[in-house]
Every structure is written in C-alpha cells, then in structure tokens.
Design an enzyme around this catalytic site. Structure first.
Site, PDB file in Angstrom:
ATOM      1  N   ARG A  79      49.796 -82.024 -17.512  1.00  0.00           N
ATOM      2  CA  ARG A  79      50.946 -82.813 -18.063  1.00  0.00           C
ATOM      3  C   ARG A  79      50.282 -83.403 -19.384  1.00  0.00           C
ATOM      4  NH1 ARG A  79      52.179 -86.676 -14.563  1.00  0.00           N
ATOM      5  NH2 ARG A  79      51.265 -85.606 -12.822  1.00  0.00           N
ATOM      6  N   ALA A 107      48.626 -75.855 -21.407  1.00  0.00           N
ATOM      7  CA  ALA A 107      48.077 -77.166 -21.473  1.00  0.00           C
ATOM      8  C   ALA A 107      48.978 -78.253 -21.803  1.00  0.00           C
ATOM      9  CB  ALA A 107      47.126 -76.923 -22.839  1.00  0.00           C
ATOM     10  N   HIS A 108      48.255 -79.323 -21.993  1.00  0.00           N
ATOM     11  CA  HIS A 108      49.025 -80.744 -22.373  1.00  0.00           C
ATOM     12  C   HIS A 108      50.177 -80.909 -23.457  1.00  0.00           C
ATOM     13  CE1 HIS A 108      45.456 -81.236 -24.443  1.00  0.00           C
ATOM     14  NE2 HIS A 108      46.079 -81.729 -25.294  1.00  0.00           N
ATOM     15  N   HIS A 109      51.292 -81.108 -23.126  1.00  0.00           N
ATOM     16  CA  HIS A 109      52.432 -81.412 -23.969  1.00  0.00           C
ATOM     17  C   HIS A 109      52.694 -80.244 -24.797  1.00  0.00           C
ATOM     18  CE1 HIS A 109      53.734 -83.690 -28.117  1.00  0.00           C
ATOM     19  NE2 HIS A 109      54.798 -83.376 -27.109  1.00  0.00           N
TER      20      HIS A 109
END
EC number: 2.3.1.191
Length: 359
Positions: A226, A247-249
């Site tokens: 997230r 990975a995130h974003h």
C-alpha cells in the site's frame, strides 16, 4: 471422474465457429501440444519454430491461422482454420474438454471464521479456515481458498478467485473477475523508514490503499504494498507473474504484463500495454510510457518516454544493445589484428634502428 467428451471434427468446428478442412467425422476427445498429440487430440501451431511437427504429428486435427493454412494446407492432415491467433481457439478447446478440479468444499465451510459485520454475496464459496474480517465485503460467486485472510473493510467484486493462503490486508479494493494465486500478499505496508540522529530506522505509517481493477491476475507469492499516503493501483486487465514485488504508491496501467521476479520501486508509474521481463528492476519515482517492452534482467534507472524494446543495465534501446554486442563479439579478431600490427611496428622499428647505425 467426469465422463469423457467426444466431438466430431465438424462439431468442434461449429462450436469454435471456424472452418474445417479434412475428414469432418474424425473423433476428437482431448487436447495436447503438437509434438505429443495422438489421433484423438486436437492441437495447434502458434510458433513457427514448431512447424516441423506438422508433417509428423499424429494429431486428429491441427488449428492453424489462415496464413498458416496457405503454407501447410496441402499436407494430408485435418485442419481447423481460424482468421488468426490459433492459441485462442486452442484455449477454447481446453475449456471444452478439461473441467476445473473442484475442491469438494461447496458453500461456506463451518471452520471458516466470518465476522458478523462482513457482507457475503450470493453463491460464495469460503473454504476451510479462511478468515473474513470486520466489514469486509465479498461479491457474488467469489471463491475464497483455504486459509486465506480478507482484511477489515476490504472489498472483492463478483466472480473473483482467491486461491489458498492468500492475504488481503485491510482497506484493499479488488474489482471483478480477479484471480489471486496462492501465497500472494496484497496491501502490506511499504518499505518506508526514517533514520534518526542515532542511525536507528523507524518504520513510517502507510495510510494508502491497494486498488486492483477488473480482470487482473496476480501470481503466487507476489506482493503489492500500500502507498504511504496515496494508493497503489493495478489497472484493468494487467497480468502479474509469480514472485513479483510492487512497492508503495506504484501505479501499473491497463493490460500490462509483469514477468516473474521483477521489482518496481516506490512511486513509479507504469503505462498501458507494457511488458516487464523477468528479474527486471525498476527504480522509484520514474515513469514508463505506454507500449514499452523491457527484456529480462533490464535495470531501469530513468524514465522511458518513447515506446519500444529496451534492455541492459542501465536500460537502453534494443538496437543500441545489439550494436554493442556485435562490437564486443568482434573484439577477439580486433585483438588479433592489433597483435599483428604490433609485430609489424616492432619489425619496422628494428629496421629503422639498423639504418640509423649503418655507416
């Protein structure tokens, strides 16, 4: 075991809505690859590398494109002829002859743990020891495999297939007809830390969601984190292989493909119809435009703004890599020529010295 299905070649052609050439009464009861097919099998030719098997295969019928039929139609074989993409017609044959294996656990198993605030749609299957947390929402005709966990406030659309041992963390939004293979983890916290004055690393809270749109497929042991503030998004129709780290974003566009063991670092945006080869690494905070193909083990350190094929580390256009490889292959000959030139120079130098000392 289900009863064996048998179709005549004409019946099969009618079901597939394709042309037939050859003995229309040939019985077909199964599917097989072209090199191993027997008389009761239908097979296909998708890659011209396997064209040599057309003459020797024992298959009862071969699915060809119209272009392939013009090349091989003179052979004494039974053919099913499609406009293009024989593999699509062959996939339909697989669905005709081979039924999916049922787990044997229909409905909601008594060992499944379902929070009373969870919403469960019609015709849902929840297998043994699965956990559905508070306020989770499961759409109609969705399957949750053994030991899987659906986190609080997460939603799954209709006709999803969540295989055993999948973890969907809290506040994840999953669309319709999504397939998630065993061991995948969706919505774990991103790898974000802050280092204090004493050199100690403190994990940062990740408040974003993971959003998976319709018709996405996620491979075994793949992880999608997230975002810290914004959401990580996988757009419609994208297919992700096993052991991929997102990975995130990160945002992945529509109908892209990510092959095994690829990794995409945080806040990177991937376009539509992008293919990411196996073991490719993509750095964070960059963007990849639409219709880019990255060869296996590509190392992407900068944004890619032009469609095309890229490879190498750092990533560069395939044509450039091809030229560099050609030059590298010529190095042994260049070394040999250089050695010969050095010997000639030594000989000329010796002759010059002799001339200088001759009275």
């Amino acid at each position: 075991m289900p009863q064996e299905l048998v179709y005549t070649l004409q019946q099969l052609a009618d079901l597939l809505k394709v042309e037939v050439q050859g003995n229309t009464e040939t019985p077909i009861s199964g599917v097989e690859e072209i090199s191993a097919a027997k008389a009761h099998h239908v097979t296909f030719l998708d890659n011209e590398k396997y064209a040599r098997f057309i003459k020797i295969t024992e298959a009862g019928a071969i699915i060809l494109s119209k272009a392939q039929a013009q090349k091989y139609g003179h052979l004494n074989k039974n053919f099913l002829i499609v406009s293009e993409f024989p593999s699509i017609a062959f996939q339909k044959c697989i669905e005709l002859f081979i039924s999916p294996v049922d787990s044997g656990f229909p409905g909601i198993h008594p060992t499944a743990v379902i929070h009373p605030t969870a919403s469960i749609g019609k015709d849902v299957c929840i297998e043994p020891y699965a956990v559905i947390c508070q306020h989770a929402c499961i759409g109609d005709s969705t399957y949750i495999g053994t030991g899987s966990v659906i986190g609080a406030y997460s939603t799954l659309g209709e006709h999803c297939l969540v295989h055993p041992k999948v973890v969907v963390r809290e506040r994840v939004e999953i669309g319709k007809r999504v397939i998630i293979q065993p061991g995948a983890v969706i919505g774990s916290c991103g790898f974000g830390y802050i280092t204090n004055a004493f050199g100690r690393h403190k994990h940062l809270k990740h408040l974003g969601k993971v959003i998976i749109e319709d018709d996405v497929e996620i491979g075994a042991n793949t992880t999608i984190d997230r975002g810290r503030f914004k959401n990580s998004v996988i757009r419609e129709g994208t297919k992700i292989d096993n052991q991929v780290q997102i990975a995130h974003h990160v945002e992945v566009g529509k109908h892209s493909m990510i092959v095994a063991q690829a990794g995409i670092a945080g806040s990177t945006k991937i376009g539509n119809h992008v293919i990411i080869g196996g073991q490719t690494g993509i750095t964070g905070h960059i963007s990849i435009t639409d219709h880019v193909i990255m060869m296996a083990q590509t190392g992407v350190t900068k944004s890619i703004s032009s469609p095309g094929i890229y490879g190498g580390a750092p990533a560069r256009p395939y044509q450039e890599i091809h030229r560099q490889v050609a030059k590298i292959r010529s190095l042994p000959k260049l070394e040999e020529r250089l050695g010969m030139l050095e010997e000639k120079v030594k000989g000329l130098s010796a002759q010059s010295t002799e001339l200088q000392i001759t009275p």
